[in-house]
Design a protein around this motif. Structure first.
Motif, short mmCIF file in Angstrom:
data_model
loop_
_atom_site.label_atom_id
_atom_site.label_comp_id
_atom_site.label_asym_id
_atom_site.label_seq_id
_atom_site.Cartn_x
_atom_site.Cartn_y
_atom_site.Cartn_z
N HIS A 78 37.08 -8.44 7.37
CA HIS A 78 37.16 -7.40 6.31
C HIS A 78 38.31 -7.13 5.46
O HIS A 78 39.29 -8.18 5.64
CB HIS A 78 37.05 -6.08 7.33
CG HIS A 78 38.07 -5.69 8.59
ND1 HIS A 78 37.67 -6.38 9.69
CD2 HIS A 78 39.25 -5.51 8.25
CE1 HIS A 78 38.66 -6.39 10.50
NE2 HIS A 78 39.72 -5.51 9.62
N CYS A 79 38.34 -6.42 4.65
CA CYS A 79 39.38 -6.50 3.59
C CYS A 79 40.42 -5.66 4.08
O CYS A 79 40.59 -5.25 5.25
CB CYS A 79 38.97 -5.68 2.26
SG CYS A 79 38.33 -3.99 2.61
N ALA A 80 41.86 -5.82 3.63
CA ALA A 80 43.00 -5.59 4.39
C ALA A 80 43.13 -4.17 4.15
O ALA A 80 42.75 -3.43 2.95
CB ALA A 80 44.22 -6.25 3.54
N PHE A 112 43.04 -11.52 5.83
CA PHE A 112 41.82 -10.71 5.65
C PHE A 112 40.78 -11.14 4.67
O PHE A 112 40.90 -12.45 3.90
CB PHE A 112 42.19 -9.26 5.18
CG PHE A 112 43.10 -8.61 5.99
CD1 PHE A 112 42.36 -7.78 7.18
CD2 PHE A 112 44.58 -8.61 5.86
CE1 PHE A 112 43.51 -6.90 8.04
CE2 PHE A 112 45.17 -7.92 6.92
CZ PHE A 112 44.67 -7.09 7.83
N ASP A 113 39.51 -10.83 4.79
CA ASP A 113 38.35 -11.33 4.05
C ASP A 113 38.38 -12.92 4.17
O ASP A 113 38.23 -13.73 3.38
CB ASP A 113 38.82 -11.24 2.68
CG ASP A 113 38.26 -9.58 2.13
OD1 ASP A 113 37.34 -9.12 2.57
OD2 ASP A 113 38.94 -9.18 1.14
N ARG A 163 34.86 -3.13 11.33
CA ARG A 163 36.28 -3.72 11.43
C ARG A 163 36.91 -3.08 12.64
O ARG A 163 37.52 -3.78 13.33
CB ARG A 163 37.15 -2.49 10.26
CG ARG A 163 38.54 -2.49 10.48
CD ARG A 163 39.38 -1.41 9.67
NE ARG A 163 40.82 -1.38 10.04
CZ ARG A 163 41.31 -0.43 9.63
NH1 ARG A 163 41.12 0.18 8.66
NH2 ARG A 163 42.50 -0.33 9.91
#
Length: 346
Positions: free
Chosen positions: A172-174, A191-192, A141
Motif C-alpha cells: 500500500h501507499c505510504a 511502500f507501493d 493495510r
C-alpha cells in the motif's frame, strides 16, 4: 452453481483473532463493540479451536482501528504477538533450536493460523533472504502490517535479540505519518512495492533460540502434524458438511437437498464428492451425531431429551436406539459407567 468446485473461504484461527481483541481491551477500547460492529458473533469465538472467515478478520481490524483512532493498529497488534496467539504453531516455533528451524516450522504449519495467503522464503543474489506473504489479492493495510510486524516482533522475542530486517516491502501507499513504521522495523521501507515481504541476512537462520526445548518441540510437532491433517480433511466435502451439520442438526433438517444448497453444490455433486472421500450422506450424518453425542453427554445437567433435540432426533426414543447402536449401551448405563463411554471414542 453447476458442477464446479465451490471456492473455499479463507479463514483465520480464533487464537489469532484474539490478538486483536486483546490489544483493543488493553488500549481501553471495547472488544464487544468491535465484534458487534464488524459483524462477528461472540459465539464464533467460543470454540478456541475454531476459525472465522478472513473477510470478517479484515473487517475486525478496520473497525478496531477506527474505534481506537489508531491508523497503525496492525503494527501495534503485531508487536504484541505472543505464542498463544499463534496457537500450537507459536509453541512449536519457540521450542526450536535455531531461527532457521523455527522458520521451517512456520512455513510447514502456517495454515493452522490462517490461510489468507502463504508465506514463502526466497534466496536473493546478495545472500539476503526474502520472506514473502503471497495472497490472491493485495491485503488490506492492517493485515499486511500486522503480518510483518508479527514476524519481526516474534523473531525478536524468541531469539532475545533486537533483530531488524534489512528491508520491508509493503503493497500500500505510504501513510502521512510513518514514524511508527520506522520505529518498529528500524530499516528502509518500500511502500507501493507490489508485495508484502521483508528481507534479512541469511546468517539470521543460525541464531539460537532462548527457549529451545527438543522434547517440547517433538511433542508439539506431533500435535501440529495431526492438526494439519485434520485441517486438510476439513477442507474436503465431508469436512464442510460435518461443519454445517454441527450447526444445523438441531433444526431437524439434515436433508441432502438442504445441505447441498447450503454448500452451493448440486445434491448429486455432493454425493459424488462424499463418495470420493469414503462417505455417504446418511453415514456422515450418523457419524456427526455420534461425535456430538460423545462431546455433549458429559455436559453437567444435560438430559436425554435435550440431547435428542440438539442432535436433531424426532424424539428421545429414536435417540436412545441410536445411542445403543453407537456405544452398545443405553444412556443410563453410560452415565453410570462413563469410563466405558470414553473408551468408545474414535
Amino acid at each position: 452453481m453447476g458442477d464446479g468446485r465451490r471456492r473455499l473461504m479463507a479463514s483465520v484461527a480464533v487464537s489469532y483473532v484474539q490478538s486483536v481483541l486483546d490489544y483493543v481491551g488493553q488500549a481501553g477500547g471495547n472488544p464487544d463493540a468491535v465484534l458487534d460492529a464488524a459483524g462477528v458473533s461472540p459465539d464464533a469465538l467460543a470454540n478456541s479451536a475454531g476459525r472465522i472467515e478472513a473477510g470478517l478478520f479484515a473487517r475486525l481490524f478496520d473497525v478496531a482501528a477506527e474505534q481506537l483512532d489508531t491508523p497503525d493498529l496492525g503494527l501495534a497488534v503485531g508487536s504484541a504477538i505472543r505464542p498463544g496467539h499463534y496457537g500450537v504453531l507459536g509453541y512449536v516455533v519457540m521450542s526450536c533450536e535455531t531461527l532457521g528451524e523455527a522458520l521451517t516450522r512456520h512455513l510447514r504449519y502456517q495454515r493452522l493460523v490462517a490461510d489468507i495467503g502463504e508465506a514463502q522464503l526466497l534466496g536473493l543474489p546478495d545472500g539476503q533472504l526474502r520472506l514473502m506473504w503471497v495472497t490472491s489479492k493485495p491485503p488490506t493495510r492492517q493485515l499486511a502490517e500486522h503480518n510483518l510486524a508479527g514476524w519481526v516482533s516474534y523473531a525478536r522475542w524468541i531469539t532475545g535479540q533486537a533483530l531488524s530486517p534489512t528491508r520491508v516491502l509493503l503493497p500500500h501507499c505510504a501513510p502521512a505519518d510513518r514514524r511508527a513504521h520506522d520505529a518498529l522495523f528500524a530499516c528502509p521501507i518500500s511502500f507501493d512495492a507490489g508485495m508484502t515481504a521483508l528481507e534479512f541476512p541469511g546468517a539470521y537462520l543460525g541464531l539460537r533460540m532462548t527457549q529451545a526445548d527438543p522434547g517440547l518441540r517433538e511433542q508439539m510437532d506431533r500435535y501440529a502434524r495431526r492438526l494439519l491433517t485434520e485441517y486438510a480433511q476439513s477442507r474436503g466435502a465431508a469436512g464442510q458438511l460435518r461443519h454445517w451439520l454441527r450447526r444445523h442438526l438441531t433444526a431437524g433438517d439434515a436433508q441432502l437437498a438442504t445441505a447441498a444448497a447450503a454448500l452451493e453444490v448440486a445434491p448429486r455433486t455432493l454425493q459424488r464428492r462424499l463418495a470420493g472421500e469414503g462417505w455417504t450422506f446418511n453415514r456422515l450424518v450418523d457419524d456427526t451425531r455420534r461425535q456430538l453425542a460423545l462431546e455433549l453427554f458429559t455436559e453437567p445437567g444435560m438430559t436425554g431429551a435435550e440431547l435428542a433435540f440438539m442432535l436433531g432426533f424426532s424424539d428421545q426414543t429414536a435417540f436412545n436406539r441410536a445411542f445403543r447402536r453407537w456405544f452398545d449401551m443405553t444412556p443410563g448405563e453410560a452415565r453410570n459407567q462413563p469410563e466405558r463411554l470414553l473408551a468408545s471414542r474414535g
